[in-house]
Design an enzyme around this catalytic site. Sequence first.
Site, PDB file in Angstrom:
ATOM      1  N   VAL A  73       1.081  -1.112   0.000  1.00  0.00           N
ATOM      2  CA  VAL A  73       0.225  -0.264   0.070  1.00  0.00           C
ATOM      3  C   VAL A  73       1.355   1.048  -0.309  1.00  0.00           C
ATOM      4  CG1 VAL A  73       0.074   0.038   2.294  1.00  0.00           C
ATOM      5  CG2 VAL A  73      -1.934   1.142   1.039  1.00  0.00           C
ATOM      6  N   TYR A  74       2.701   0.868   0.520  1.00  0.00           N
ATOM      7  CA  TYR A  74       3.268   2.573   0.235  1.00  0.00           C
ATOM      8  C   TYR A  74       3.429   2.840  -1.544  1.00  0.00           C
ATOM      9  CZ  TYR A  74       4.346   1.050   5.147  1.00  0.00           C
ATOM     10  OH  TYR A  74       4.683   1.052   6.582  1.00  0.00           O
TER      11      TYR A  74
END
Length: 345
Positions: free
Chosen positions: A61-62
């Site tokens: 998700v980064y």
Amino acid sequence: MDYRPLGKSGLKAPVLSFGAGTFGGSGPLFSNWGQSDAVEARRLVDICLEAGVNLFDTADVYSDGASEEVLGEAIKGRRDTVLISTKTSLPMGDGPNDAGSSRFRLIRAVEDALRRLQTNYIDLLQLHAFDAGTPVEEVLSTLDTLVRTGKVRYVGVSNFSGWQIMKSLAVADRYGWPRYVANQVYYSLVGRDYEWDLMQLGEDQGLGAMVWSPLGWGRLTGKIRRGAPLPEGSRLHETASFGPPVDDEHLYRVVDALDAVAKETGKTIPQIALNWLLQRPTVSSVIVGARNEEQLRQNLGAVGWSLTSDQVAKLDEASTVTAPYPHFPYRRQEGFARLNPPLAG
């Protein structure tokens, strides 16, 4: 660099690890963390490896996978010298199967992470959040498959409550599936909630803490002072809103104590805050981030020395807050404390 077992496992982790959330930064949160491209990231990885920091933590998700992609480029040609930790479960899209820890999602997420990281195995896969919509048996049986096929070496969690971890461990023990060995947690001098329940669980069940945001979402950098405005260019307004709130007076009290210890030691406030964490029970590794070489080298200066017991006591006193029920009696009443003695550092 010192190395510690990652929880109740045979894997040794450096006491400081590097958080790659600063790699490829985009969006309202991650762009404020950092925007290192592959060239800059490779230089930061070089510095880490020179100092003995060989564990790099990221998540799908980064920056929508960009962090994993940049990290993969930065470690190209030296995969065998590094440990990779990544996380999944948080939403990566708007589709019904783009979030969670279902068998469908986990297998696809691991395949995607392996492609972005340019590797054929992940040293530590952590679930980024508990998925209440997927049976624990489905989650753990899938992790078992991923471990047996060699795509994942160890498993852990992040942002789980105590009962969620214990339920998962009970199911793992029942069927002989891999146990979680790591718990990636928020823990700092201005955020000590980890000590109230999860720390005791980690000690009892063999989960090593990997500490994220050890400087309290940027509050313990030394730039915040009582009665003074935020420095020009500070990103605290953009980043701190994503973390737990901190009462202003409590923050100033902690910073005052850090200032006093800084004068005694000649170390910086961030170095003292990191070193304090390294002396806490169950902590396996503290994840540090850096947008540039200067920040990284300063953070690396948190190891190789130790605070004295008096200095630790000063920081403890300034940062302690009353724990909620049922935890607070253990701190205040002799009878409860006798039955539940504090963990040794």
